[in-house]
Design a protein around this motif. Structure first.
Motif, PDB file in Angstrom:
ATOM      1  N   PRO A 383       4.294 -10.422 -29.014  1.00  0.00           N
ATOM      2  CA  PRO A 383       5.113  -9.226 -29.229  1.00  0.00           C
ATOM      3  C   PRO A 383       5.304  -8.446 -27.928  1.00  0.00           C
ATOM      4  N   PRO A 384       6.442  -7.776 -27.758  1.00  0.00           N
ATOM      5  CA  PRO A 384       6.672  -6.963 -26.560  1.00  0.00           C
ATOM      6  C   PRO A 384       5.552  -5.943 -26.336  1.00  0.00           C
ATOM      7  N   SER A 385       4.922  -5.484 -27.416  1.00  0.00           N
ATOM      8  CA  SER A 385       3.851  -4.487 -27.254  1.00  0.00           C
ATOM      9  C   SER A 385       2.677  -5.056 -26.458  1.00  0.00           C
ATOM     10  N   SER A 386       2.389  -6.352 -26.627  1.00  0.00           N
ATOM     11  CA  SER A 386       1.289  -6.972 -25.873  1.00  0.00           C
ATOM     12  C   SER A 386       1.636  -7.015 -24.394  1.00  0.00           C
ATOM     13  N   LYS A 387       2.912  -7.294 -24.121  1.00  0.00           N
ATOM     14  CA  LYS A 387       3.331  -7.350 -22.720  1.00  0.00           C
ATOM     15  C   LYS A 387       3.230  -5.957 -22.080  1.00  0.00           C
ATOM     16  N   LEU A 388       3.715  -4.950 -22.796  1.00  0.00           N
ATOM     17  CA  LEU A 388       3.676  -3.571 -22.285  1.00  0.00           C
ATOM     18  C   LEU A 388       2.254  -3.117 -21.996  1.00  0.00           C
ATOM     19  N   ALA A 389       1.351  -3.386 -22.950  1.00  0.00           N
ATOM     20  CA  ALA A 389      -0.038  -2.950 -22.784  1.00  0.00           C
ATOM     21  C   ALA A 389      -0.681  -3.655 -21.597  1.00  0.00           C
ATOM     22  N   THR A 390      -0.346  -4.926 -21.408  1.00  0.00           N
ATOM     23  CA  THR A 390      -0.929  -5.664 -20.282  1.00  0.00           C
ATOM     24  C   THR A 390      -0.389  -5.136 -18.960  1.00  0.00           C
ATOM     25  N   VAL A 391       0.912  -4.865 -18.909  1.00  0.00           N
ATOM     26  CA  VAL A 391       1.509  -4.323 -17.682  1.00  0.00           C
ATOM     27  C   VAL A 391       0.788  -3.037 -17.287  1.00  0.00           C
ATOM     28  N   GLN A 392       0.546  -2.165 -18.280  1.00  0.00           N
ATOM     29  CA  GLN A 392      -0.145  -0.901 -18.020  1.00  0.00           C
ATOM     30  C   GLN A 392      -1.536  -1.145 -17.432  1.00  0.00           C
ATOM     31  N   MET A 393      -2.249  -2.090 -18.048  1.00  0.00           N
ATOM     32  CA  MET A 393      -3.607  -2.364 -17.581  1.00  0.00           C
ATOM     33  C   MET A 393      -3.601  -2.947 -16.171  1.00  0.00           C
ATOM     34  N   VAL A 394      -2.661  -3.850 -15.905  1.00  0.00           N
ATOM     35  CA  VAL A 394      -2.581  -4.446 -14.564  1.00  0.00           C
ATOM     36  C   VAL A 394      -2.323  -3.350 -13.528  1.00  0.00           C
ATOM     37  N   HIS A 395      -1.435  -2.423 -13.859  1.00  0.00           N
ATOM     38  CA  HIS A 395      -1.161  -1.320 -12.925  1.00  0.00           C
ATOM     39  C   HIS A 395      -2.416  -0.472 -12.697  1.00  0.00           C
ATOM     40  N   ASP A 396      -3.158  -0.204 -13.774  1.00  0.00           N
ATOM     41  CA  ASP A 396      -4.402   0.577 -13.652  1.00  0.00           C
ATOM     42  C   ASP A 396      -5.389  -0.123 -12.726  1.00  0.00           C
ATOM     43  N   ILE A 397      -5.473  -1.434 -12.854  1.00  0.00           N
ATOM     44  CA  ILE A 397      -6.465  -2.177 -12.069  1.00  0.00           C
ATOM     45  C   ILE A 397      -6.021  -2.282 -10.620  1.00  0.00           C
ATOM     46  N   GLU A 398      -4.727  -2.381 -10.402  1.00  0.00           N
ATOM     47  CA  GLU A 398      -4.226  -2.357  -9.023  1.00  0.00           C
ATOM     48  C   GLU A 398      -4.490  -0.979  -8.385  1.00  0.00           C
ATOM     49  N   ALA A 399      -4.341   0.065  -9.186  1.00  0.00           N
ATOM     50  CA  ALA A 399      -4.638   1.416  -8.673  1.00  0.00           C
ATOM     51  C   ALA A 399      -6.126   1.535  -8.340  1.00  0.00           C
ATOM     52  N   ALA A 400      -6.967   0.905  -9.161  1.00  0.00           N
ATOM     53  CA  ALA A 400      -8.415   0.935  -8.901  1.00  0.00           C
ATOM     54  C   ALA A 400      -8.724   0.255  -7.575  1.00  0.00           C
ATOM     55  N   MET A 401      -8.033  -0.847  -7.305  1.00  0.00           N
ATOM     56  CA  MET A 401      -8.288  -1.551  -6.048  1.00  0.00           C
ATOM     57  C   MET A 401      -7.825  -0.701  -4.855  1.00  0.00           C
ATOM     58  N   ASP A 402      -6.728  -0.027  -5.027  1.00  0.00           N
ATOM     59  CA  ASP A 402      -6.211   0.867  -3.986  1.00  0.00           C
ATOM     60  C   ASP A 402      -7.292   1.895  -3.616  1.00  0.00           C
ATOM     61  N   GLN A 403      -7.881   2.496  -4.651  1.00  0.00           N
ATOM     62  CA  GLN A 403      -8.955   3.485  -4.451  1.00  0.00           C
ATOM     63  C   GLN A 403     -10.167   2.868  -3.788  1.00  0.00           C
ATOM     64  N   GLU A 404     -10.518   1.664  -4.237  1.00  0.00           N
ATOM     65  CA  GLU A 404     -11.702   0.996  -3.717  1.00  0.00           C
ATOM     66  C   GLU A 404     -11.562   0.685  -2.242  1.00  0.00           C
ATOM     67  N   ILE A 405     -10.370   0.290  -1.842  1.00  0.00           N
ATOM     68  CA  ILE A 405     -10.156  -0.007  -0.414  1.00  0.00           C
ATOM     69  C   ILE A 405     -10.411   1.263   0.398  1.00  0.00           C
ATOM     70  N   ASP A 406      -9.891   2.405  -0.104  1.00  0.00           N
ATOM     71  CA  ASP A 406     -10.154   3.678   0.582  1.00  0.00           C
ATOM     72  C   ASP A 406     -11.652   3.939   0.703  1.00  0.00           C
ATOM     73  N   ALA A 407     -12.390   3.619  -0.359  1.00  0.00           N
ATOM     74  CA  ALA A 407     -13.798   4.004  -0.422  1.00  0.00           C
ATOM     75  C   ALA A 407     -14.730   3.043   0.326  1.00  0.00           C
ATOM     76  N   LEU A 408     -14.250   1.842   0.692  1.00  0.00           N
ATOM     77  CA  LEU A 408     -15.134   0.854   1.322  1.00  0.00           C
ATOM     78  C   LEU A 408     -15.715   1.398   2.624  1.00  0.00           C
ATOM     79  N   ASP A 409     -17.053   1.320   2.761  1.00  0.00           N
ATOM     80  CA  ASP A 409     -17.639   1.870   3.990  1.00  0.00           C
ATOM     81  C   ASP A 409     -17.732   0.828   5.102  1.00  0.00           C
ATOM     82  N   TRP A 410     -17.518  -0.439   4.758  1.00  0.00           N
ATOM     83  CA  TRP A 410     -17.699  -1.475   5.796  1.00  0.00           C
ATOM     84  C   TRP A 410     -16.387  -1.865   6.476  1.00  0.00           C
TER      85      TRP A 410
END
Ligand SMILES: [Zn+2]
Length: 690
Positions: A383-410
């Protein structure tokens, strides 16, 4: 044994279930009705409440799974992925039966999938045909008068998945991902990997003896007398051992720089003059090629010497063996199919029984016509709803990686800029392709199982080779929509989640956010992290093999991954067999980074939605549900033979270590379950890369 060896770096998959020779899918468990039920996001039935999560979290999350789902006799292992796969197989089965019975009103794609499937299940017709469909090929070998005739023959073999002596295919140029180029790779072995020819010890020696017996049995089935069959098998073993000697091991092949040697065709001709390469290339039907990637030049030098020193009769014996070995035994008479099963599945993987014919034919149809079957599948099941929910989650996880790169101390600021460039360039592909593959030129004839399989293989190989010199189609998928798996491609710089993996319990619309972020979120994070593991980090935002790291940061990365190499290299899979920390490094890095990214993304989601992190549901806090979700991705058990095979051939760690290996590197896990520092799942010296 139809899997075509791929250039290893091309696709780094999640591999929820793995197999060497054939896709493994599930069988009906004891509790099943016609369509088996899928578990929910968090299945408390699987939890072993007598285990201590701080001592062995995999046992706690999944300890009761195998009581509910013992390994069926037709499998070498069984777990969460297998349940989803089994469910999907049942759904596809119904579609294929409908298409097979559909009469004159069928669409062209329905005709193809229906008739392919129906022909595959018609075992009487296959048995009656005997080896007749192979006669023309065998006659061509028998009448070979000199090795000078090999180029045209080997070119033809490449089109039907026969990789005798070597493999010829297409890839994106590692150093210029906009270009599609020809590639020649080592191949030509019948055992799973080069080390199988040299490893010492009783098990390895027994496998080699069984392999020679298997070749003997195949030759006997082809009509050779016992003594001739046995001496032919010995000759093949000698020849393949010599080929293996000049082959690169799978761990070395993981480094893209080891398998990239772009050179003019003339240089390949100088390395291996025994094969007239210009004639070979012409006979494959590829557009004119001036340069190509010779993955392993030493192999081609060694293969050339071997070919020169081997007499024509032995070469012909080897070609007969490789021809039958490359043919899918599903479309050969029963006795051949049984013999192939006996060696590759029963002896090598410990699987007691062959899978039901219909299940294997569902898989074969997906393999041959994946996007024709997938189109019907997606319309019914995604269903399109599964695709929409996954897109949202993928964006959230990409945003998390963006933050993590900022926070890396090494990591230094210049490398961070490049890392973010790469992250932002990653393309997200979810569910199914935007444009579907055109199968109109592939002929599928009811009642011709062998011909259908052969034509489908040739159609696909020609499609791949026709890409050489053409621009890259960035919308193309490397997996069919019903596949229960996911992958990252370094050259495409994209992450791909087929519709098949976006089902309960991995993604469950009725589960809590915590459970879904644990389950599918950790899988999304896994694929994203592949872009930055020991292989992926060598490719830049455009998919080019290009070092974008400062030397200092590269050195730090290697130091931190060494911790994981050591950690996983000390896990014992079976008997005295430890994991190969270097072979599994990329997957382990992805598992570790993936869970952390999913965790950060879930915290952001909880914050956004005001989820109360202290509120219990089913006896667990949201953070506990999150970790249990990831843990239950990997519930299940594996037969000892399969475990040994996996450790020796598969870059993925066995399921137990995909849970415990990761949570013991995350103090956040220990805090969620109230563990004390020093307990097994909360050691004082955790590894961390991303
Ligand atoms: Zn992976």
């Amino acid at each position: 044994m139809t899997a075509r060896p791929a250039v290893y770096i091309a696709i780094t998959a999640l591999l929820l279930f793995s197999a060497l020779c054939a896709p493994l899918t599930a069988q009906t468990p004891a509790v099943s009705t016609k369509t088996p039920a899928l578990p929910s996001g968090l299945d408390t039935r699987f939890i072993d409440t007598t285990a201590d999560p701080c001592v062995d979290f995999a046992q706690y999350a999944c300890g009761n799974f195998s009581n509910l789902y013992p390994i069926p006799n037709d499998r070498s292992g069984y777990g969460t992925g297998a349940i989803v796969s089994e469910y999907t197989e049942t759904v596809l089965h119904t579609m294929l039966e409908t298409a097979a019975a559909g009469g004159a009103k069928r669409t062209p794609n329905e005709q193809k999938i229906g008739d392919f499937y129906a022909s595959c299940t018609a075992t009487d017709a296959i048995d009656q045909g005997g080896l007749k469909p192979l006669q023309a090929e065998l006659a061509r070998i028998a009448t070979l008068k000199s090795k000078d005739q090999l180029p045209e023959l080997l070119a033809h073999y490449q089109l039907i998945n026969d990789t005798a002596f070597f493999n010829f295919s297409e890839q994106q140029d590692f150093k210029d991902a906009r270009k599609q180029i020809a590639v020649v790779d080592q191949a030509g072995l019948g055992l799973p990997e080069r080390d199988f020819y040299f490893r010492t010890g009783d098990v390895a020696e027994k496998t080699r003896t069984q392999y020679v017996q298997h070749i003997t049995n195949i030759f006997k089935l082809m009509g050779e007398p016992e003594t001739k069959a046995a001496s032919d098998a010995e000759k093949i073993m000698q020849l393949e051992t010599a080929l293996a000697k000049v082959s690169m091991d799978i761990t070395s092949q993981r480094n893209p720089r080891n398998i990239y040697h772009l050179m003019p065709v003339s240089q390949l001709a100088a390395l291996a003059p025994g094969i007239a390469w210009s004639r070979f290339l012409k006979a494959t039907g590829v557009p004119p090629v001036s340069e190509l990637n010779v993955t392993n030049p030493d192999f081609f030098k060694g293969m050339n010497a071997l070919l020169a020193s081997t007499d024509l009769e032995t070469v012909k014996t080897y070609l007969r063996w490789q021809l039958i070995h490359a043919t899918d035994s599903l479309v050969l008479p029963q006795a051949f199919d049984d013999e192939v099963f006996d060696f590759y599945r029963r002896k090598l993987a410990g699987q007691p029984e062959q899978r039901a014919r219909w299940k294997r034919c569902v898989q074969a149809t997906d393999g041959a016509l994946g996007e024709a079957l997938g189109q019907v599948y997606v319309a019914q099941q995604f269903p399109p709803s599964s695709k929409l929910a996954t897109v949202q989650m993928v964006h959230d996880i990409e945003a998390a990686m963006d933050q993590e790169i900022d926070a890396l101390d090494w990591m230094s600021a210049p490398t961070k800029v490049r890392a973010k460039e790469k992250l932002h360039a990653i393309a997200d592909k979810i569910g199914y392709p935007d444009h579907w593959r055109d199968y109109s030129k592939l002929t599928i004839v009811r009642g011709d199982a062998f011909g259908n399989a052969e034509r489908a293989v040739e159609f696909e190989n020609r499609r791949q080779l026709a890409k050489i010199g053409q621009p890259v189609d960035r919308g193309e998928w490397g997996m069919s929509p019903p596949t229960i798996n996911a992958y990252y491609s370094a050259s495409m710089n994209d992450i791909n989640f087929p519709a098949g993996i976006l089902q309960a319990p991995l993604f469950d619309p009725n589960a809590t956010d915590a459970e879904n972020y644990g389950h599918i979120g950790s899988i999304v994070g896994h694929e994203l992290t592949h872009g930055f593991d020991d292989e992926g980090r060598q490719f830049d935002a455009n998919g080019n093999l290009k070092d974008w790291w400062t030397p200092e940061d590269g050195k730090k990365f290697d130091e931190m991954t060494a911790c994981e190499v050591n950690e996983y290299g000390n896990f014992v899979a079976v008997d005295d067999v430890k994991l190969n920390g270097k072979l599994t490094l990329g997957e382990n890095t992805a598992d570790n980074g993936g869970l952390r990214l999913a965790y950060i993304a879930f915290l952001a989601d909880a914050n956004r939605k005001n989820i109360d992190l202290t509120k219990m549901q089913d006896g667990y806090t949201p953070l506990q549900q999150f970790f249990l979700g990831q843990g239950q991705d990997w519930c299940g058990s594996t037969r000892p033979e399969q475990l040994r095979l996996q450790v020796q051939t598969d870059p993925h760690s066995p399921r137990r270590f995909r849970v415990n290996g990761v949570v013991q590197n995350m103090p956040e896990f220990g805090r969620a379950f109230g563990c004390k520092t020093g307990q097994p799942m909360m050691p004082a010296n955790a590894c961390r890369v991303w």
